[in-house]
Design a protein around this motif. Structure first.
Motif, PDB file in Angstrom:
ATOM      1  N   ILE A 157       0.852  -1.191   0.000  1.00  0.00           N
ATOM      2  CA  ILE A 157       0.000   0.000   0.000  1.00  0.00           C
ATOM      3  C   ILE A 157       0.882   1.232   0.000  1.00  0.00           C
ATOM      4  N   GLU A 158       0.552   2.121  -0.914  1.00  0.00           N
ATOM      5  CA  GLU A 158       1.321   3.366  -0.964  1.00  0.00           C
ATOM      6  C   GLU A 158       0.792   4.318   0.088  1.00  0.00           C
ATOM      7  N   GLU A 159       1.662   4.984   0.787  1.00  0.00           N
ATOM      8  CA  GLU A 159       1.182   5.943   1.768  1.00  0.00           C
ATOM      9  C   GLU A 159       2.094   7.154   1.805  1.00  0.00           C
ATOM     10  N   GLU A 160       1.472   8.302   1.733  1.00  0.00           N
ATOM     11  CA  GLU A 160       2.259   9.542   1.810  1.00  0.00           C
ATOM     12  C   GLU A 160       2.338   9.975   3.248  1.00  0.00           C
ATOM     13  N   GLU A 161       3.516  10.137   3.776  1.00  0.00           N
ATOM     14  CA  GLU A 161       3.648  10.538   5.162  1.00  0.00           C
ATOM     15  C   GLU A 161       4.807  11.506   5.280  1.00  0.00           C
ATOM     16  N   LEU A 212       3.877  -7.305  11.750  1.00  0.00           N
ATOM     17  CA  LEU A 212       5.046  -6.526  11.379  1.00  0.00           C
ATOM     18  C   LEU A 212       4.680  -5.392  10.432  1.00  0.00           C
ATOM     19  N   MET A 213       3.822  -5.678   9.478  1.00  0.00           N
ATOM     20  CA  MET A 213       3.428  -4.629   8.538  1.00  0.00           C
ATOM     21  C   MET A 213       2.762  -3.479   9.272  1.00  0.00           C
ATOM     22  N   ARG A 214       1.895  -3.821  10.215  1.00  0.00           N
ATOM     23  CA  ARG A 214       1.234  -2.747  10.960  1.00  0.00           C
ATOM     24  C   ARG A 214       2.233  -1.919  11.728  1.00  0.00           C
ATOM     25  N   THR A 215       3.195  -2.619  12.329  1.00  0.00           N
ATOM     26  CA  THR A 215       4.181  -1.911  13.147  1.00  0.00           C
ATOM     27  C   THR A 215       4.999  -0.955  12.292  1.00  0.00           C
ATOM     28  N   VAL A 216       5.471  -1.416  11.135  1.00  0.00           N
ATOM     29  CA  VAL A 216       6.328  -0.529  10.348  1.00  0.00           C
ATOM     30  C   VAL A 216       5.548   0.561   9.637  1.00  0.00           C
ATOM     31  N   LYS A 217       4.241   0.359   9.466  1.00  0.00           N
ATOM     32  CA  LYS A 217       3.461   1.422   8.839  1.00  0.00           C
ATOM     33  C   LYS A 217       3.358   2.635   9.762  1.00  0.00           C
ATOM     34  N   HIS A 218       3.591   2.418  11.039  1.00  0.00           N
ATOM     35  CA  HIS A 218       3.565   3.521  11.997  1.00  0.00           C
ATOM     36  C   HIS A 218       4.872   4.305  11.873  1.00  0.00           C
ATOM     37  N   PRO A 219       4.757   5.577  11.484  1.00  0.00           N
ATOM     38  CA  PRO A 219       5.978   6.331  11.175  1.00  0.00           C
ATOM     39  C   PRO A 219       6.960   6.454  12.329  1.00  0.00           C
ATOM     40  N   GLU A 232      -6.414   3.858   8.765  1.00  0.00           N
ATOM     41  CA  GLU A 232      -5.954   2.493   8.493  1.00  0.00           C
ATOM     42  C   GLU A 232      -7.096   1.499   8.571  1.00  0.00           C
ATOM     43  N   ARG A 233      -7.904   1.685   9.599  1.00  0.00           N
ATOM     44  CA  ARG A 233      -9.004   0.746   9.813  1.00  0.00           C
ATOM     45  C   ARG A 233      -9.932   0.747   8.608  1.00  0.00           C
ATOM     46  N   VAL A 234     -10.297   1.943   8.182  1.00  0.00           N
ATOM     47  CA  VAL A 234     -11.209   2.043   7.045  1.00  0.00           C
ATOM     48  C   VAL A 234     -10.589   1.389   5.816  1.00  0.00           C
ATOM     49  N   LYS A 235      -9.287   1.647   5.618  1.00  0.00           N
ATOM     50  CA  LYS A 235      -8.609   1.073   4.466  1.00  0.00           C
ATOM     51  C   LYS A 235      -8.623  -0.447   4.522  1.00  0.00           C
ATOM     52  N   ASP A 236      -8.262  -0.971   5.686  1.00  0.00           N
ATOM     53  CA  ASP A 236      -8.223  -2.427   5.848  1.00  0.00           C
ATOM     54  C   ASP A 236      -9.582  -3.053   5.565  1.00  0.00           C
TER      55      ASP A 236
END
Lengths: 480, 393
Positions: free
Chosen positions: A93-97, A205-212, A443-447
């Motif tokens: 998933i692409e995410e701009e942060e 792990l994915m959830r953890t690393v998605k957190h900036p 994130e929740r909505v996306k998931d």
């Protein structure tokens, strides 16, 4: 008598585009739910036959045969066996942060049993592919075991939970599951268990690393990169259950608060309520979905049994044409129905896992809110203590005791500093939580969207299969 | 070949369509039914040009026990030993459905209003479906009797159709039920003995082997289809719960997720929540009916074998009597009676079994076609028409 009956069916599954939605997280947004969008996204998949209005009760029409046109069936009726577990890993998933685009993909794979007997454990390969400058290389992998994941989580939790960051919880420990694996039982349920765990670890792990913020944490970097990791000790306390207990203790402390927090910020009150509701709803939904997955599995088994029985019946039937028809019915039931059910079940299984993740996540969110309350409490306690000290100082001044007065003045200065710090902490945690909650909701909505879209897509595909099945039934039953 | 038309009141297609010959001389149907506390009252409507009846068209009200009485009177009648007695309709069983409705009522406080109304509707639909099914089963029984060249002339049958008072038929009491039980035990033990004897007549030997195997396999298929339907029902109940949960979640959410959730709920209910009611039940009802019919056919074969054994015994007795030259006349009469009985049964049994096969093949064919048509109709009604247009994000 042989009558050929065909129905026009447009083949080709429709894929639904996942559009990006921008949400304002604070406050409700008025949505017009019944937009009349004339553009039919699925024009390709509509039937040429005219459609009745959707009715629940289906009544038999007088005419026996549907429209007659040449048929183009889909190329393969029998798709390969659906591996329902691999369904559960999310796509990139692409995410701009903050200007730095998030480009990272972690996969957990190759579960390998290491050791023997009760000391055995499963080692998983954690592979990272990324273009971010944070890492030493772009493509690397390490071997980790389950307790390593728990260790990572506990470190992150101890560092970030109390200042308001929503740290994703690690997957649950399971004594039964692990024991089966240790003992060396190579059956379907233990394979399923390992696969379930592997998938859960990957999502974690994915959830953890998605957190900036968490991504930049040295513990996370070390976990992903370094080949050797110090063995995490006392994983008892590190399990999800342990964290849960910690969170519950915070909740208890809140309940024992003598001064009810004067919530000046309506946002927090509303969000707290929102998460309480969400918690209830998700738990209920999770229970229903788990029950559905279970019943669906039963249905699959029973359909297979019935198909065999119908085949037997067909065999004993005297009348050859009827016999053939029954055998064909059995075959159709077995092949197509089974596939349909297995596929549908795979989707619901993913949904069930996701719901489980979110039930745990929301517990973490509620914990964070409770920590904020604790911080406020600490600040308030500090202020009360300061007040008492001021009164004591005034008394001392009145009673003219210079040495004690100086000591009191020093203590007061220290306390004032603490109180100011307490206020700053409270403000910081409130600010952090706001940010975190908005990110969490997004994130929740996306998931959920991803999962629902996947489900609807598979529905379309199974509809095609279902139509083919019906056609087969009609053809053979009329032709005898 | 005319199939029996239904009155407009019962619009759901009958579960089992049994193709039967009917003519204007005697037409029977159940025009109405009323479900009271613990019994069902059927209105049996007859249209006839036969001189036996006082009027050309009349109706009476009957209950399940009276149907059973009629059926048992056929079974116990020696004259009908050579016919397949149409199987008795099963007792109307609303217990399960009633229990569910009660539980729903008790749990009303714990669920939302939408959930409650939805579940109530589901249960009421289920109740109605069971009700219609039991009416259909009773009607099929009567129609089979009316279509049978010999049974339709039965006096008890005419009384059943015409006598507009209560037949005062009580259900069997404990003693009688016990007697029945022992009778069945003897019969099945006998049946085993009789089945072991190879029949001289090829036709009957073949029928015996076939029926035995067929009956067992229909029983198995029927049981398995029941289990399949139960799983399906459980899954459907779960889906309803999920749909209502999703709906509540969706209404709470203020994002576009809401719309998506609403769409998936609609899809769930239209496609997945397809209860086993129509198609699977059709198959299940068909199998159950033929389970009962094949048992009735087996009973016929048993009676014939019994008669054969009696005939053979009578022959042996006659030989013995002739040898001893005592009671010869008596033995001769007895032997002649047995012979006559056996031949009469054999003759009608042959025709009955041939008819049974024809009926069976036709019924399966009709039901399988209807099954497929229903499935097709279902598939048309779902995704394309309602779900896709609303899927705009």
């Amino acid at each position: 008598m042989c009558v050929c009956v065909c129905v026009c069916v447009q083949s080709g599954p429709a894929s639904l585009p996942a559009e990006d939605i921008s949400t304002n997280s604070n406050g409700p947004k008025q949505d017009s739910l019944f937009d009349d969008d004339p553009e039919d996204l699925f024009a390709e998949a509509t039937e040429e036959v005219s459609l009745d209005s959707p009715e629940r009760d289906v009544l038999l029409s007088d005419g026996p045969s549907p429209a007659i046109t040449p048929i183009t069936p889909p190329c393969s009726l029998i798709t390969p066996h659906i591996d329902m577990f691999t369904h559960c890993s999310f796509d990139e998933i692409e995410e701009e942060e903050g200007g730095d685009s998030f480009d990272m993909h972690i996969s957990v794979s190759d579960p390998e049993k290491v050791g023997d007997g009760m000391n055995a454990y499963m080692a998983y390969k954690v592979s990272t592919k990324t273009s971010m400058s944070l890492f030493r290389s772009q493509d690397f992998s390490v071997k980790r075991r389950f307790s390593d994941f728990l260790g990572l989580h506990s470190k992150l939790a101890s560092k970030y939970l109390h200042i308001g960051y929503i740290v994703p919880p690690a997957p649950e420990k399971s004594i039964v599951g692990m024991t089966k694996v240790k003992v060396g039982k190579e059956d379907q349920s233990s394979n399923e268990f390992v696969e379930k765990r592997r998938s859960a670890l990957e999502r974690y792990l994915m959830r953890t690393v998605k957190h900036p913020t968490l991504l930049k944490d040295p513990d996370v970097l070390q976990f992903l990169e370094s080949s050797e990791l110090p063995r995490a000790v006392s994983t008892q306390a590190l399990s999800s259950a342990g964290i849960l207990r910690m969170v519950n203790k915070a909740a208890e402390a809140v309940n024992k608060m003598t001064i009810k927090m004067n919530e000046s910020d309506a946002w927090f009150e509303e969000k707290q309520q929102h998460f309480d509701n969400l918690d209830l709803q998700l738990r209920k939904l999770h229970a229903s979905v788990e029950s559905l997955v279970c019943h669906r599995r039963e249905l699959s088994v029973n359909t297979a049994l019935f198909a065999k029985s119908a085949a037997m019946l067909g065999n004993s039937e005297d009348h050859t044409a009827l016999s053939r028809a029954l055998s064909q019915l059995a075959e159709v039931e077995e092949k197509i129905d089974q596939l349909h059910q297995d596929q549908a079940n795979a989707d619901f299984y993913c949904f069930s896992e996701l719901l489980g993740d979110y039930v745990r996540l929301i517990t973490a969110v509620k914990g964070v809110f409770d920590h904020r309350m604790k911080t406020w409490q600490k600040w308030q306690d500090g202020q009360i203590l300061l007040q008492k000290k001021r009164e004591a100082e005034a008394k001392l001044q009145f009673n003219n005791k210079p040495e004690k007065l100086q000591q009191a003045k020093d203590e007061m200065r220290e306390l004032e500093g603490k109180v100011q710090q307490g206020e700053r902490d409270f403000e910081l945690i409130s600010k952090t939580i706001r940010k975190e909650v908005s990110r969490f909701e997004k994130e929740r909505v996306k998931d959920f969207k991803t999962i629902i879209i996947k489900y609807l897509e598979s529905l379309v595909q199974t509809q095609q299969k279902q139509k083919v099945k019906n056609i087969i039934i009609i053809i053979f039953s009329i032709s005898y | 070949r005319a199939s029996i038309q239904e009155d407009g009141l019962l619009t759901l297609p009958r579960a089992v369509n049994v193709d039967l010959q009917t003519d204007a001389t005697l037409q029977v149907d159940i025009s109405d039914a009323l479900s009271e506390r613990d019994k069902v009252k059927f209105t049996v409507h007859t249209k006839s040009t036969l001189p036996n009846f006082k009027q050309n068209e009349f109706s009476v009200v009957r209950q399940h026990e009276e149907f059973i009485w009629l059926h048992d009177s056929f079974v116990e009648n020696e004259e009908y030993a050579g016919y397949i007695i149409p199987p008795a309709p099963p007792r109307p069983d609303f217990d399960a459905s009633r229990e569910k409705l009660q539980k729903l009522g008790e749990g009303e406080g714990s669920m939302t209003k939408e959930e409650f109304t939805k579940m109530k509707q589901e249960l009421e639909a289920e109740y109605l479906a069971i009700f219609k099914k039991t009416v259909a089963m009773h009607e099929v029984f009567l129609c089979r009797v009316a279509a049978h060249p010999v049974l339709r002339k039965d006096l008890n049958f005419h009384v059943f159709l015409e006598y507009n008072q209560d037949l005062s038929v009580r259900g069997k009491n404990k003693k009688e039920k016990l007697e029945d039980f022992f009778k069945n035990v003897v019969k099945s033990a006998d049946g085993v003995l009789v089945a072991g004897v190879k029949d001289v007549d090829d036709f009957f030997e073949h029928e015996k082997t076939f029926l035995l195997e067929y009956h067992n396999r229909v029983k198995d298929a029927s049981a398995k289809s029941d289990r399949m339907i139960r799983s399906h029902k459980n899954a459907a109940d779960d889906i309803n719960r999920i749909a209502s949960s999703l709906y509540t979640l969706g209404t709470q959410d203020s994002t576009d997720l809401c719309k998506l959730v609403k769409v998936s709920v609609a899809a769930l209910q239209k496609i997945e929540s397809r209860v086993a009611a129509d198609e699977d039940l059709k198959l299940a009802d068909l199998l159950k009916y033929y389970l009962r019919e094949s048992q009735a056919a087996k009973d016929l074969l048993y009676r014939r074998s019994r008669a054969l054994v009696d005939y053979e015994n009578a022959n042996k007795a006659l030989d013995k009597a002739r040898a001893k030259n005592r009671d010869v006349l008596q033995a001769e009469t007895s032997q002649q009676l047995c012979c006559h009985k056996f031949e009469k049964i054999s003759e009608s049994a042959k025709q009955e079994l041939i008819d049974f096969k024809t009926r069976r093949v036709a019924a399966f064919r009709k039901n399988l076609v209807e099954l497929a048509e229903l499935e097709l109709k279902h598939a048309k009604v779902t995704m394309t028409s309602s779900v896709y247009p609303s899927l705009c994000l």
